[in-house]
Design a protein around this motif. Structure first.
Motif, PDB file in Angstrom:
ATOM      1  N   GLY A 196       0.756  -1.418   0.352  1.00 23.41           N
ATOM      2  CA  GLY A 196      -0.220  -0.427   0.066  1.00 23.41           C
ATOM      3  C   GLY A 196       0.872   1.020   0.182  1.00 23.41           C
ATOM      4  N   ILE A 197       2.345   1.474   0.672  1.00 25.34           N
ATOM      5  CA  ILE A 197       2.289   2.102   1.358  1.00 25.34           C
ATOM      6  C   ILE A 197       3.939   2.578  -0.081  1.00 25.34           C
ATOM      7  CG2 ILE A 197       4.993   3.236   2.058  1.00 25.34           C
ATOM      8  CD1 ILE A 197       3.992   1.951   4.594  1.00 25.34           C
ATOM      9  N   VAL A 198       4.126   1.185  -0.639  1.00 27.53           N
ATOM     10  CA  VAL A 198       4.911   1.815  -1.923  1.00 27.53           C
ATOM     11  C   VAL A 198       3.965   2.215  -3.050  1.00 27.53           C
ATOM     12  CG1 VAL A 198       6.094   0.440  -4.035  1.00 27.53           C
ATOM     13  CG2 VAL A 198       6.841  -0.394  -1.178  1.00 27.53           C
ATOM     14  N   VAL A 199       2.977   1.972  -3.138  1.00 30.18           N
ATOM     15  CA  VAL A 199       1.671   2.091  -4.351  1.00 30.18           C
ATOM     16  C   VAL A 199       1.160   3.536  -4.088  1.00 30.18           C
ATOM     17  CG1 VAL A 199      -0.547   1.760  -5.314  1.00 30.18           C
ATOM     18  CG2 VAL A 199       0.644  -0.269  -5.097  1.00 30.18           C
ATOM     19  N   LEU A 200       1.154   3.592  -3.304  1.00 24.99           N
ATOM     20  CA  LEU A 200       1.170   5.394  -3.273  1.00 24.99           C
ATOM     21  C   LEU A 200       1.873   6.130  -2.944  1.00 24.99           C
ATOM     22  CD1 LEU A 200      -1.238   5.965   0.823  1.00 24.99           C
ATOM     23  CD2 LEU A 200      -1.808   6.381  -2.092  1.00 24.99           C
ATOM     24  N   VAL A 201       3.465   5.894  -2.770  1.00 21.22           N
ATOM     25  CA  VAL A 201       4.342   6.480  -3.594  1.00 21.22           C
ATOM     26  C   VAL A 201       4.905   7.090  -4.885  1.00 21.22           C
ATOM     27  CG1 VAL A 201       6.864   6.885  -2.890  1.00 21.22           C
ATOM     28  CG2 VAL A 201       5.217   5.841  -1.008  1.00 21.22           C
ATOM     29  N   LEU A 202       4.259   5.622  -5.393  1.00 22.38           N
ATOM     30  CA  LEU A 202       4.632   6.000  -6.952  1.00 22.38           C
ATOM     31  C   LEU A 202       3.549   6.721  -7.513  1.00 22.38           C
ATOM     32  CD1 LEU A 202       5.676   2.123  -7.877  1.00 22.38           C
ATOM     33  CD2 LEU A 202       7.717   4.097  -8.042  1.00 22.38           C
TER      34      LEU A 202
ATOM     35  N   ALA B  64       1.610   8.886  -6.451  1.00 21.66           N
ATOM     36  CA  ALA B  64       2.646  10.662  -5.944  1.00 21.66           C
ATOM     37  C   ALA B  64       3.066  11.192  -7.159  1.00 21.66           C
ATOM     38  CB  ALA B  64       2.398  10.938  -4.436  1.00 21.66           C
ATOM     39  N   GLY B  65       4.423  10.372  -6.998  1.00 24.60           N
ATOM     40  CA  GLY B  65       5.625  10.346  -7.757  1.00 24.60           C
ATOM     41  C   GLY B  65       5.117  10.806  -9.604  1.00 24.60           C
ATOM     42  N   SER B  66       4.357   9.459  -9.391  1.00 23.17           N
ATOM     43  CA  SER B  66       4.459   9.704 -11.132  1.00 23.17           C
ATOM     44  C   SER B  66       3.163  11.015 -11.536  1.00 23.17           C
ATOM     45  CB  SER B  66       3.719   8.121 -11.781  1.00 23.17           C
ATOM     46  OG  SER B  66       2.696   7.723 -10.975  1.00 23.17           O
ATOM     47  N   SER B  67       2.433  10.950 -10.389  1.00 23.49           N
ATOM     48  CA  SER B  67       1.390  12.314 -10.885  1.00 23.49           C
ATOM     49  C   SER B  67       2.329  13.342 -10.549  1.00 23.49           C
ATOM     50  CB  SER B  67       0.134  12.267  -9.155  1.00 23.49           C
ATOM     51  OG  SER B  67      -0.613  10.727 -10.102  1.00 23.49           O
ATOM     52  N   VAL B  68       2.762  13.585 -10.280  1.00 23.30           N
ATOM     53  CA  VAL B  68       4.070  15.025 -10.425  1.00 23.30           C
ATOM     54  C   VAL B  68       4.329  15.006 -12.036  1.00 23.30           C
ATOM     55  CG1 VAL B  68       5.383  15.866  -9.188  1.00 23.30           C
ATOM     56  CG2 VAL B  68       4.052  15.093  -7.784  1.00 23.30           C
ATOM     57  N   TRP B  69       5.668  13.662 -12.562  1.00 20.65           N
ATOM     58  CA  TRP B  69       5.984  13.631 -13.479  1.00 20.65           C
ATOM     59  C   TRP B  69       4.951  13.793 -14.665  1.00 20.65           C
ATOM     60  CZ3 TRP B  69       5.816   9.955 -17.418  1.00 20.65           C
ATOM     61  CH2 TRP B  69       7.244  10.126 -18.455  1.00 20.65           C
ATOM     62  N   LEU B  70       3.883  13.108 -14.488  1.00 23.34           N
ATOM     63  CA  LEU B  70       2.797  13.729 -15.117  1.00 23.34           C
ATOM     64  C   LEU B  70       2.769  14.592 -15.614  1.00 23.34           C
ATOM     65  CD1 LEU B  70       0.389   9.773 -15.011  1.00 23.34           C
ATOM     66  CD2 LEU B  70       1.873  10.448 -17.166  1.00 23.34           C
TER      67      LEU B  70
ATOM     68  N   VAL C  69      -3.443   7.855 -17.883  1.00 24.63           N
ATOM     69  CA  VAL C  69      -2.522   7.121 -17.298  1.00 24.63           C
ATOM     70  C   VAL C  69      -3.000   7.894 -15.876  1.00 24.63           C
ATOM     71  CG1 VAL C  69       0.055   6.799 -16.633  1.00 24.63           C
ATOM     72  CG2 VAL C  69      -1.167   6.929 -19.215  1.00 24.63           C
ATOM     73  N   LEU C  70      -3.282   9.235 -15.702  1.00 27.00           N
ATOM     74  CA  LEU C  70      -3.316  10.435 -14.270  1.00 27.00           C
ATOM     75  C   LEU C  70      -4.619   9.760 -14.130  1.00 27.00           C
ATOM     76  CD1 LEU C  70      -2.666  14.105 -14.850  1.00 27.00           C
ATOM     77  CD2 LEU C  70      -1.853  11.922 -12.767  1.00 27.00           C
ATOM     78  N   VAL C  71      -4.921   9.877 -14.619  1.00 24.16           N
ATOM     79  CA  VAL C  71      -6.946   8.870 -13.715  1.00 24.16           C
ATOM     80  C   VAL C  71      -6.866   7.460 -14.096  1.00 24.16           C
ATOM     81  CG1 VAL C  71      -9.147   7.994 -14.440  1.00 24.16           C
ATOM     82  CG2 VAL C  71      -8.358  10.060 -15.287  1.00 24.16           C
ATOM     83  N   LEU C  72      -6.072   6.743 -14.332  1.00 24.53           N
ATOM     84  CA  LEU C  72      -5.900   5.476 -13.972  1.00 24.53           C
ATOM     85  C   LEU C  72      -4.794   5.338 -12.982  1.00 24.53           C
ATOM     86  CD1 LEU C  72      -4.738   2.908 -16.882  1.00 24.53           C
ATOM     87  CD2 LEU C  72      -6.764   2.760 -15.562  1.00 24.53           C
ATOM     88  N   MET C  73      -3.857   6.441 -13.038  1.00 26.22           N
ATOM     89  CA  MET C  73      -2.918   6.435 -11.347  1.00 26.22           C
ATOM     90  C   MET C  73      -3.870   6.491 -10.037  1.00 26.22           C
ATOM     91  SD  MET C  73      -0.265   5.494 -12.085  1.00 26.22           S
ATOM     92  CE  MET C  73       1.862   5.790 -11.903  1.00 26.22           C
ATOM     93  N   ASP C  74      -4.281   7.878 -10.334  1.00 24.78           N
ATOM     94  CA  ASP C  74      -5.309   8.033  -9.250  1.00 24.78           C
ATOM     95  C   ASP C  74      -6.172   7.219  -8.748  1.00 24.78           C
ATOM     96  OD1 ASP C  74      -4.762  10.972  -9.474  1.00 24.78           O
ATOM     97  OD2 ASP C  74      -6.206  11.425 -10.041  1.00 24.78           O
ATOM     98  N   THR C  75      -6.956   6.409  -9.665  1.00 21.15           N
ATOM     99  CA  THR C  75      -7.639   5.296  -9.251  1.00 21.15           C
ATOM    100  C   THR C  75      -7.163   3.792  -8.374  1.00 21.15           C
ATOM    101  OG1 THR C  75      -8.611   5.477 -11.656  1.00 21.15           O
ATOM    102  CG2 THR C  75      -9.384   4.164  -9.952  1.00 21.15           C
ATOM    103  N   ALA C  76      -5.243   4.385  -8.893  1.00 20.11           N
ATOM    104  CA  ALA C  76      -4.843   3.069  -8.173  1.00 20.11           C
ATOM    105  C   ALA C  76      -4.508   3.773  -6.966  1.00 20.11           C
ATOM    106  CB  ALA C  76      -4.096   3.267  -9.183  1.00 20.11           C
TER     107      ALA C  76
ATOM    108  N   ALA D  70      -7.868   3.187  -4.700  1.00 17.52           N
ATOM    109  CA  ALA D  70      -7.334   2.128  -4.015  1.00 17.52           C
ATOM    110  C   ALA D  70      -6.326   1.594  -2.872  1.00 17.52           C
ATOM    111  CB  ALA D  70      -6.785   0.901  -5.260  1.00 17.52           C
ATOM    112  N   GLY D  71      -5.190   1.630  -3.065  1.00 13.34           N
ATOM    113  CA  GLY D  71      -3.904   1.981  -2.228  1.00 13.34           C
ATOM    114  C   GLY D  71      -4.194   2.424  -1.565  1.00 13.34           C
ATOM    115  N   LEU D  72      -5.230   3.464  -1.294  1.00 16.99           N
ATOM    116  CA  LEU D  72      -5.469   4.372  -0.067  1.00 16.99           C
ATOM    117  C   LEU D  72      -7.016   3.265   0.946  1.00 16.99           C
ATOM    118  CD1 LEU D  72      -6.343   7.671  -0.389  1.00 16.99           C
ATOM    119  CD2 LEU D  72      -4.598   7.227   1.514  1.00 16.99           C
ATOM    120  N   VAL D  73      -7.698   3.266  -0.069  1.00 17.97           N
ATOM    121  CA  VAL D  73      -8.350   1.854   0.299  1.00 17.97           C
ATOM    122  C   VAL D  73      -7.617   0.324   1.113  1.00 17.97           C
ATOM    123  CG1 VAL D  73     -10.255   0.927   0.357  1.00 17.97           C
ATOM    124  CG2 VAL D  73     -10.327   3.055  -0.705  1.00 17.97           C
TER     125      VAL D  73
END
Lengths: 521, 146
Positions: A33-39, A41-47, A198-205, A208-211
């Motif tokens: 969960g923590i790794v997913v959230l970090v990824l 967040a990181g890729s959202s910023v990058w995108l 991709v951002l939408v997908l990422m945010d969904t992920a 999910a990670g948060l949940v």
């Protein structure tokens, strides 16, 4: 003590069960969960950064498009001005021509760097530049002819269709350039759209990670709380166990104390009964010995009369029996019975003391010892002995018992001095761990170490038997000290002196009557 | 002592003590008949006479010297029997025993004991007490039986 042990074991077990808050799977889920959230967040910023860059690029492409259109328009405006001038011959129509020819080099310069990265666009611009230059030259030549009044020459130049071809070429090239640029812009927007998806997908992920994280944490908290509750429950059980143990221990202590009290009372009763029952035959022995003595005296008188009347009438054997054997036997019987009487008397006195009701009262021990010292003052003066009484802690106890204890000890100190050495008897006291400790120290003849325990036994004495005594005093003292809840010790070096140390319970706030338990028998 | 001689009833389980008591009482000049019993049962038989048939002693004036520690019963039983009997209740009873317990003494007086003497457990005291008892007996008056 074995009764105490189960409780600490319970506590240890209770502590042990509190460790595993999450299972290994739980910890894995938490990590994922923590790794997913970090990824996410990181890729959202990058995108987002990339999209921002793409938008900037798209905006620049739009500028390029405008520039291309402006270039085309400027060329047309220049041609429009030339046509107007050729028709009217008025200079005012030349105004658009001049403005356009001035603008065109700037616009081309503006396009140069933009197309540098794109070889196809550069090539198009390269094709465009000579065509424009040729077009402008053609325009300028026709205008020059017209100004010089050579209208025919000017029209002939127009009629060559050179300008017409140039204009078509310019339109064709700029259209292609614009198409290229539009394609680039479209591609940029397509990329932006893709990244948006991709951002939408990422945010969904991420959601999910948060949940998942929230679930894991909630599960962990529930497990932790459950473990805490279990630990608490076990601790409570352990505590109850401890309490039960305490109660058990107290009951054991009470039972043992009661047993001891009972045993003590039984010994007292035994001593009392024994001394009484031994006394009864002894009274007979003594009584009839007295009778015998009286009879023997009568016999003796009769023998004396017979002897004076007719000397030699009595045989030597009879004379010896009457004069020596009988009186001697009676003397020994009487000495032994009176000794036995004293010993039994001592036991009886001890048992009486044990049965006596103790009455607690506040005692100023310095005053108590002072008055005891006064009673032996005469003895002390005779033996050249100094009695020094220091500061002493007070007691709340039975006065008679305390007086007997210290009276006996002081009496002993004065009785067993080293002959030829001035005596010093020192009495000091202190409070130590709930006990008042009194020390009676003398510089007398001392007691050999092998006798330090023996001297407290009934009828036992130590050392040189030069001083008369029955061996009762210290036995009595020890019995009294024990009855008062204390203890007595002896430190002594032969020929140097003796210290008797009496420990008695220091007064508590409220005087208790716990020692008056063997009130009656 | 008016006409009918008083009989001294000595109830004492220790024969030596009984003999010493008797001797010392005699030395004090008391010449009354002394009847000695070593247990409670035979003493009661003699006093109340029902079973023994020798009823003659039953109504003669008596003085009882009583030890409390008897092999078959306590002297208190005998004391209670005497003091609750219509004919014998005025008979003087002298309790002569080793027990010096306060409650025991009270109980004896409550039951009607006339004199309570503690036998001194040491010989000198014992001898003195018996001599004094003898002197006391030589002057005391005993009521006629009713």
């Amino acid at each position: 003590m074995s009764a105490l042990e189960p409780a600490p074991r319970n506590i240890r077990r209770a502590r042990g069960s509190g460790v595993g808050v999450l299972s290994p799977i739980g910890y894995l889920a938490l990590a994922v969960g923590i790794v997913v959230l970090v990824l996410v967040a990181g890729s959202s910023v990058w995108l987002s950064v990339r999209n921002h860059e793409a938008l900037d690029a798209a905006a620049r492409e739009r500028d390029v498009l405008f520039t291309i259109e402006e270039l085309t328009a400027s060329v047309e405006r220049a041609e429009t001005g030339q046509r107007g001038f050729l028709l009217t011959g008025r200079d005012a129509y030349l105004e658009p021509f001049h403005r356009a020819t001035q603008q065109i080099p700037g616009l081309i310069a503006k396009l140069e760097p933009e197309v540098e990265a794109d070889p196809a666009a550069s090539r198009l611009l390269g094709e465009l530049k000579p065509v424009i230059a040729d077009k402008l030259t053609e325009l300028r030549q026709t205008i020059d002819f017209a100004k010089a009044g050579k209208h025919d020459a000017a029209l002939a130049l127009v009629g060559t269709d050179r300008g017409q071809k140039d204009t078509q070429a310019i339109r064709s090239i700029t259209r292609r350039m614009a198409q290229r640029e539009q394609a680039v812009v479209a591609a940029q927007f397509e990329a932006i759209n893709d990244r948006g998806r991709v951002l939408v997908l990422m945010d969904t992920a991420g959601l999910a990670g948060l949940v998942l994280l929230a679930g894991v944490i909630a599960f962990g908290i529930r497990r932790y709380v459950a473990a805490l509750r279990a630990t608490q429950a076990e601790l409570e059980v352990a505590n109850r166990g401890l309490e039960a143990n305490n109660v058990d221990l107290e009951r054991i202590v009470q039972t043992r104390t009661a047993d001891l009290v009972e045993a003590n009372e039984e010994i007292q009763r035994f001593a009392y009964i024994v001394s009484h029952d031994l006394r009864a035959p002894l009274v007979n022995i003594m009584g009839f010995t007295s009778e015998l003595e009286t009879a023997a005296k009568s016999l003796g008188r009769f023998a004396a009369e017979v002897d004076t009347g007719t000397p030699g009438a009595l045989s030597g054997e009879v004379a010896a029996a009457v004069d020596e054997d009988i009186p001697e036997a009676i003397r020994f019987i009487k000495a032994s019975t009176s000794k036995m009487d004293r010993l039994i008397g001592a036991i009886l006195a001890l048992s009486r003391e044990g049965r006596r009701v103790l009455t607690d009262e506040r005692l100023d021990m310095k005053a108590v010892l002072g008055s005891i010292a006064d009673t032996v003052r005469h003895q002390a003066t005779d033996s050249n002995t100094e009695i020094k009484i220091g500061e002493l802690p007070g007691l709340v106890m039975d006065r008679i018992a305390v007086e007997q204890i210290f009276g006996n000890l002081l009496d002993n100190a004065l009785k067993y001095l080293k002959p030829g050495r001035p005596g010093v008897v020192r009495i000091d006291g202190r409070v130590e761990g709930g006990f008042a400790v009194f020390e009676i120290e003398d510089n007398g003849r001392g007691i050999a170490s092998r006798d330090h325990e023996r001297i407290f036994d009934l009828f036992r004495r130590a050392g040189d038997q030069s001083v008369p005594g029955e061996g009762i005093g210290l036995a009595h003292v020890r019995a009294l000290v024990r009855r008062l809840g204390g203890k007595i010790e002896c430190d002594s070096v032969l020929d140097q002196g003796t210290v008797f140390r009496v420990h008695l319970p220091a007064p508590v706030r409220q005087p208790t009557n716990r020692r008056s338990r063997n009130v009656t028998v | 002592m008016n006409g009918v001689p008083v009989t001294i009833l000595l109830i004492e389980d220790d024969p030596g003590h009984a003999r010493l008591i008797e001797k010392n009482v005699r030395r004090a000049g008391v010449s009354n008949q002394i009847v000695h019993f070593m247990d409670g049962t035979s003493a009661l038989k003699h006093i109340f006479g029902q079973e023994s048939g020798t009823g003659s002693a039953a109504h003669a004036p008596l003085l009882v010297l009583l030890d409390l520690n008897l092999p078959d019963m306590t002297g208190l039983d005998i004391l209670a029997r005497i003091k609750s009997d219509e004919h014998l209740k005025r008979t003087p009873v002298i309790v002569l025993t080793t027990t010096d317990d306060r409650l025991e003494i009270q109980k004896c007086y409550d039951l009607g004991c006339n004199v309570y003497i503690t036998k001194p457990v040491d010989y000198e005291g014992f001898a003195t007490a018996i001599r004094q008892l003898g002197l006391f007996l030589s002057v005391m008056q005993v009521p006629e039986p009713t």
